[in-house]
Design an enzyme around this catalytic site. Structure first.
Site, PDB file in Angstrom:
ATOM      1  CB  CYS A  19     -47.366  51.251 -34.151  1.00  0.00           C
ATOM      2  SG  CYS A  19     -45.714  50.740 -34.653  1.00  0.00           S
ATOM      3  CG  HIS A  20     -43.472  49.813 -29.537  1.00  0.00           C
ATOM      4  ND1 HIS A  20     -43.225  50.140 -28.227  1.00  0.00           N
ATOM      5  CD2 HIS A  20     -43.948  48.548 -29.523  1.00  0.00           C
ATOM      6  CE1 HIS A  20     -43.532  49.112 -27.448  1.00  0.00           C
ATOM      7  NE2 HIS A  20     -43.972  48.130 -28.216  1.00  0.00           N
ATOM      8  CB  THR A  21     -43.518  54.090 -35.067  1.00  0.00           C
ATOM      9  OG1 THR A  21     -42.910  52.838 -35.363  1.00  0.00           O
ATOM     10  CG2 THR A  21     -42.766  55.187 -35.787  1.00  0.00           C
ATOM     11  CG  HIS A  71     -47.775  54.395 -38.397  1.00  0.00           C
ATOM     12  ND1 HIS A  71     -47.680  54.706 -37.073  1.00  0.00           N
ATOM     13  CD2 HIS A  71     -46.988  53.314 -38.592  1.00  0.00           C
ATOM     14  CE1 HIS A  71     -46.865  53.844 -36.486  1.00  0.00           C
ATOM     15  NE2 HIS A  71     -46.436  52.984 -37.393  1.00  0.00           N
ATOM     16  CD  GLU A  72     -49.574  48.916 -36.716  1.00  0.00           C
ATOM     17  OE1 GLU A  72     -48.484  48.354 -36.811  1.00  0.00           O
ATOM     18  OE2 GLU A  72     -50.405  48.603 -35.840  1.00  0.00           O
ATOM     19  CB  CYS A 129     -44.619  57.619 -56.934  1.00  0.00           C
ATOM     20  SG  CYS A 129     -42.866  57.482 -57.432  1.00  0.00           S
ATOM     21  CB  CYS A 189     -39.140  58.141 -57.520  1.00  0.00           C
ATOM     22  SG  CYS A 189     -39.340  56.835 -56.277  1.00  0.00           S
ATOM     23  CB  CYS A 206     -40.943  53.494 -57.497  1.00  0.00           C
ATOM     24  SG  CYS A 206     -41.866  54.040 -56.039  1.00  0.00           S
ATOM     25  CB  CYS A 211     -41.747  55.548 -52.834  1.00  0.00           C
ATOM     26  SG  CYS A 211     -42.470  56.899 -53.792  1.00  0.00           S
ATOM     27  NE  ARG A 215     -38.215  60.117 -45.453  1.00  0.00           N
ATOM     28  CZ  ARG A 215     -38.584  60.826 -44.396  1.00  0.00           C
ATOM     29  NH1 ARG A 215     -39.602  61.658 -44.484  1.00  0.00           N
ATOM     30  NH2 ARG A 215     -37.960  60.696 -43.252  1.00  0.00           N
ATOM     31  CB  CYS A 226     -46.938  49.771 -39.290  1.00  0.00           C
ATOM     32  SG  CYS A 226     -45.292  50.067 -38.589  1.00  0.00           S
ATOM     33  NE  ARG A 242     -48.973  47.103 -33.783  1.00  0.00           N
ATOM     34  CZ  ARG A 242     -47.686  47.049 -33.489  1.00  0.00           C
ATOM     35  NH1 ARG A 242     -47.299  46.660 -32.273  1.00  0.00           N
ATOM     36  NH2 ARG A 242     -46.772  47.382 -34.384  1.00  0.00           N
TER      37      ARG A 242
END
Length: 374
Positions: free
Chosen positions: A45-47, A67-68, A97, A100, A103, A111, A115, A174, A369
């Site tokens: 991904c670009h991130t 993260h994908e 979670c 919190c 959430c 969430c 973090r 993502c 992708r």
């Protein structure tokens, strides 16, 4: 293996601006409320590139990006009750979670339970589960899917249909979820509305798809790469325009095309000047512009306050507003029932040792992708 260290291959980013290196890493067993996952497929991904090139203010090295992804639970730590070995899962960079204040508020999906540690590249207890050549390797976005095995917090895992093809649904971790949700959750696009999507990469195409599913009657794609236009039309765009074809600002072009501006616009690039254009292309009185793209560290957005005083709304979205643990399994079901497209986003498939080529394909604009199979 549940209590043993696993040795496996991972793509390690040793420093910013350098290609990833396929290395043998050690992956420690999951601790309390953690899950160790065998990753089957991951997309680029670009991130990931955003962090690798050094633009990410939270970017730290050495790190295992990604993260994908999608995979199978290998083992679970103490106290994990909702997941077990053998479950088919998607790791989540935004956890849920369920406890919190974020959430418990229906207005957000952000969430905050883990973090702080996640932003530092660490597990909730402040340590890492990865080592390589005697050095600690950091986690990334709480997921680190560029590894044959990864460890994530149990609140960062969505259990999905075991029949789902993992080399496709990994994308729901993502990009597709983000663009699609920006339209249906954040903007809440209405039937018959007019929309403009700035940037027709993977996230932009997902936003086009979301507008189509929501019943928009006119969907205008905006991109300087004309090679994206045909595919955007397949995803539901009614027309596409290139800002370079006009002598006036693109927002003025869109206002003329739509008799006053679009009802909804989406910036899916991460360019602050385009964010301004997207807002100013919205209709006076009710136009809504959603920022989906992530701008580089230190960038600021600007417009004349009059744009907002006269009724336009500027919004942002993360992961399309989906509350992750409960929503991702539903998105997988929507894909399995053919309500949303996923296969069509995959333009290339590569082996793990070709992962740097996936970044090259993305930077050159040749891929939407690329899925890497581990």
């Amino acid at each position: 293996m549940a209590v043993q260290v696993i040795k496996c291959k991972a793509a390690v980013a040793w420093e910013a601006g350098k290609p990833l290196c396929i290395e043998e890493v050690e992956v420690a067993p999951p601790k309390a409320h953690e899950v160790r996952i065998k990753i089957i497929a991951t997309a680029v991904c670009h991130t990931d590139a955003y962090t690798l090139n050094g633009a990410d203010p939270e970017g730290s090295f050495p790190v295992i990006l990604g993260h994908e992804g999608a995979g199978i639970v290998e083992s679970v730590g103490e106290g994990v009750t909702k997941l077990k070995a053998g479950d088919t899962v998607i790791p989540l960079y935004i956890p849920q979670c369920g406890e919190c204040t974020f959430c418990l508020n229906p207005k957000t999906n952000l969430c905050q339970k883990i973090r702080v540690t996640q932003g530092k590249g660490l597990m909730p207890d402040g340590t890492s589960r990865f080592t390589c050549k005697g050095k600690t390797i950091l986690h990334y976005m709480g997921t680190s899917t560029f590894s044959e095995y990864t460890v994530v917090a149990d609140i960062s895992v969505a259990k999905i249909d075991p029949l789902a093809p993992l080399d496709k649904v990994c994308l729901l971790g993502c990009g597709i979820s983000t663009g699609y949700g920006a339209a249906v959750n954040t903007a809440k696009v209405e039937p018959g509305s007019t929309c403009a999507i700035f940037g027709l990469g993977g996230v932009g195409l997902a936003a086009v798809m979301g507008c189509k599913v929501a019943g928009a009657s006119r969907i205008i794609g905006v991109d300087i790469n004309k090679n994206t236009f045909a595919r955007a039309m397949e995803f539901g765009a009614s027309e596409c325009i290139n800002p370079q074809d006009f002598s006036k600002p693109i927002q003025e072009v869109l206002i003329e095309m739509t008799d006053g501006g679009v009802d909804y616009s989406f910036e899916c690039i991460g360019n602050v000047k385009v964010m301004r254009a997207a807002l100013e292309a919205c209709h006076k009185g009710w136009g809504v512009s959603v920022i989906v793209g992530v701008a580089a560290s230190g960038e600021e957005i600007a417009t004349r306050p009059f744009q907002l005083v006269t009724g336009r709304v500027w919004k942002g979205t993360a992961f399309g507003g989906w509350k992750s643990v409960e929503s991702v399994p539903k998105l997988v079901s929507e894909y399995m029932s053919k309500k949303i497209k996923v296969d069509e986003f995959v333009t290339h498939n590569l082996s793990f040792d070709q992962i740097n080529e996936a970044f090259e394909l993305m930077h050159s604009g040749k891929s939407i992708r690329t899925v890497v199979k581990l």
